[in-house]
Design a protein around this motif. Structure first.
Motif, PDB file in Angstrom:
ATOM      1  N   VAL A  54       0.860  -1.184   0.000  1.00 18.53           N
ATOM      2  CA  VAL A  54       0.000   0.000   0.000  1.00 18.53           C
ATOM      3  C   VAL A  54       0.897   1.235   0.000  1.00 18.53           C
ATOM      4  N   ILE A  55       0.413   2.319  -0.613  1.00 20.57           N
ATOM      5  CA  ILE A  55       1.150   3.583  -0.668  1.00 20.57           C
ATOM      6  C   ILE A  55       0.333   4.655   0.045  1.00 20.57           C
ATOM      7  N   LEU A  56       0.986   5.439   0.886  1.00 22.62           N
ATOM      8  CA  LEU A  56       0.331   6.515   1.633  1.00 22.62           C
ATOM      9  C   LEU A  56       1.019   7.827   1.305  1.00 22.62           C
ATOM     10  N   ILE A  57       0.241   8.850   0.948  1.00 17.26           N
ATOM     11  CA  ILE A  57       0.784  10.165   0.612  1.00 17.26           C
ATOM     12  C   ILE A  57       0.222  11.202   1.579  1.00 17.26           C
ATOM     13  N   HIS A  58       1.102  12.039   2.123  1.00 13.10           N
ATOM     14  CA  HIS A  58       0.638  13.129   2.979  1.00 13.10           C
ATOM     15  C   HIS A  58       1.565  14.323   2.818  1.00 13.10           C
ATOM     16  N   GLY A  59       1.183  15.452   3.389  1.00 11.22           N
ATOM     17  CA  GLY A  59       1.952  16.675   3.262  1.00 11.22           C
ATOM     18  C   GLY A  59       2.630  17.054   4.562  1.00 11.22           C
ATOM     19  N   ALA A  60       3.865  17.555   4.469  1.00 16.80           N
ATOM     20  CA  ALA A  60       4.610  17.974   5.646  1.00 16.80           C
ATOM     21  C   ALA A  60       4.144  19.340   6.124  1.00 16.80           C
ATOM     22  N   GLY A  61       4.347  19.575   7.412  1.00 10.92           N
ATOM     23  CA  GLY A  61       4.048  20.884   7.982  1.00 10.92           C
ATOM     24  C   GLY A  61       2.605  21.049   8.388  1.00 10.92           C
ATOM     25  N   PRO A  62       2.318  22.083   9.176  1.00 10.00           N
ATOM     26  CA  PRO A  62       0.975  22.260   9.745  1.00 10.00           C
ATOM     27  C   PRO A  62      -0.046  22.914   8.823  1.00 10.00           C
ATOM     28  N   ARG A  63       0.400  23.465   7.681  1.00  9.68           N
ATOM     29  CA  ARG A  63      -0.501  24.317   6.908  1.00  9.68           C
ATOM     30  C   ARG A  63      -1.354  23.579   5.896  1.00  9.68           C
ATOM     31  N   GLY A  64      -0.926  22.382   5.475  1.00  2.00           N
ATOM     32  CA  GLY A  64      -1.792  21.693   4.550  1.00  2.00           C
ATOM     33  C   GLY A  64      -1.151  20.563   3.791  1.00  2.00           C
ATOM     34  N   PHE A  65      -1.996  19.820   3.105  1.00  2.00           N
ATOM     35  CA  PHE A  65      -1.589  18.705   2.252  1.00  2.00           C
ATOM     36  C   PHE A  65      -0.839  19.227   1.037  1.00  2.00           C
ATOM     37  N   CYS A  66      -1.489  20.126   0.282  1.00  2.00           N
ATOM     38  CA  CYS A  66      -0.853  20.699  -0.911  1.00  2.00           C
ATOM     39  C   CYS A  66      -1.700  21.863  -1.406  1.00  2.00           C
ATOM     40  N   ALA A  67      -1.059  23.006  -1.604  1.00  2.00           N
ATOM     41  CA  ALA A  67      -1.765  24.222  -2.021  1.00  2.00           C
ATOM     42  C   ALA A  67      -1.918  24.338  -3.526  1.00  2.00           C
ATOM     43  N   GLY A  68      -1.481  23.322  -4.288  1.00  2.00           N
ATOM     44  CA  GLY A  68      -1.591  23.379  -5.741  1.00  2.00           C
ATOM     45  C   GLY A  68      -0.263  23.710  -6.388  1.00  2.00           C
ATOM     46  N   ALA A  69      -0.316  24.178  -7.616  1.00  2.00           N
ATOM     47  CA  ALA A  69       0.903  24.491  -8.358  1.00  2.00           C
ATOM     48  C   ALA A  69       1.640  25.662  -7.725  1.00  2.00           C
ATOM     49  N   ASP A  70       2.947  25.605  -7.768  1.00  2.00           N
ATOM     50  CA  ASP A  70       3.780  26.678  -7.220  1.00  2.00           C
ATOM     51  C   ASP A  70       3.853  27.814  -8.235  1.00  2.00           C
ATOM     52  N   ILE A  71       3.035  28.843  -8.015  1.00  2.00           N
ATOM     53  CA  ILE A  71       2.982  29.946  -8.979  1.00  2.00           C
ATOM     54  C   ILE A  71       4.230  30.820  -8.902  1.00  2.00           C
ATOM     55  N   LYS A  72       5.049  30.638  -7.866  1.00  2.00           N
ATOM     56  CA  LYS A  72       6.289  31.399  -7.744  1.00  2.00           C
ATOM     57  C   LYS A  72       7.451  30.737  -8.475  1.00  2.00           C
TER      58      LYS A  72
END
Length: 264
Positions: A54-72
């Motif tokens: 099984v594969i598990l994906i999560h996001g590091a840090g307290p702010r979120g899983f993923c905010a989307g594409a990095d516009i910067k």
């Protein structure tokens, strides 16, 4: 192009579970080229590893899983033709479709744009109470480009999907559970990863071939006519009848013990 001071992805093994961490917490794990290139490789490696189930994906840090594409993220100017060629040649998100093993997304905080599209490409989504979901692309003059218009209606239905896609409105974790966008909601953020890992290990303890085949039958069957899906199910069912795991399961039932599955 910006350079991360640390790896954008971390991969570790917990028993028979490969845990992939989106590791750009300062940008709420925004998707850059390191993630676009790294995720397909990480998924392929886990899918080919016989010890991983099984594969598990999560996001590091307290702010979120993923905010989307990095516009910067800085990218050289390109023509529309070049952009189309780059985006359609082998989209990174299709690596999820090529992965035969179950993928679980453990979601907290922001799950926006490409982050939600990534979660939608997973098989199971489990969320913390602080999770927020949206596809805001129309407000940026765009449409989702990693499957949002295709996967979201298949998960929550056409009407609710169009509501989210056209308005860009955010929904909270409780609404996501009601709509079926997530299948489980944990009590708090602290329990998210432990409960997601427990779920992954529970699935990993079951017969590996049966697990692969039930995913194949369900995912492929969703795009088929019922008769074709039933035929696929019958075919895969018949392949499991003579496996060692099926024999072991019957023997363990008689002997009143837990089965020891080997994937054979």
């Amino acid at each position: 192009m910006s350079i991360d001071p640390q790896p954008a992805l971390l991969v570790e093994t917990r028993g028979a579970v490969a845990v992939i961490t989106l590791n750009r917490p300062d940008s709420i794990n925004a998707i850059n080229d390191a993630i676009r290139n790294g995720l397909p490789a990480a998924l392929r490696q886990a899918d080919e590893d016989p010890d991983i189930r099984v594969i598990l994906i999560h996001g590091a840090g307290p702010r979120g899983f993923c905010a989307g594409a990095d516009i910067k993220e800085k990218r050289d100017a390109e023509t529309p033709v070049a952009a189309r060629r780059r985006l359609t040649r082998d989209p990174w998100i299709q690596a999820f479709d090529r992965t035969t093993k179950p993928i679980i997304a453990a979601i907290h905080g922001a799950c926006m744009g490409g982050g939600l599209e990534m979660a939608l490409a997973c098989d199971i989504r489990i969320a913390a109470p602080d999770a927020k979901f949206s596809l805001p692309e129309t407000g940026l003059g765009l449409i989702p480009g990693a499957g949002g218009t295709q996967r979201l209606p298949r998960v929550i239905g056409l009407g609710p999907a169009l509501d989210m896609l056209l308005t860009g409105d955010r929904i909270d974790a409780a609404e996501a559970l009601r709509l079926g966008l997530v299948s489980r909601l944990v009590e708090n953020v602290e329990s998210l990863l432990p409960e997601a890992l427990a779920l992954a290990l529970k699935i990993a303890a079951r017969a590996p071939l049966a697990t692969l085949y039930v995913k194949e039958a369900t995912v492929k069957g969703a795009g088929m006519a019922l008769a074709d899906g039933m035929a696929l199910e019958a075919n895969l069912f018949s392949l499991l009848l003579s496996t060692q795991d099926k024999i072991e399961a019957a023997r363990a039932f008689v002997e009143k013990r837990a089965p020891q599955f080997t994937g054979e």
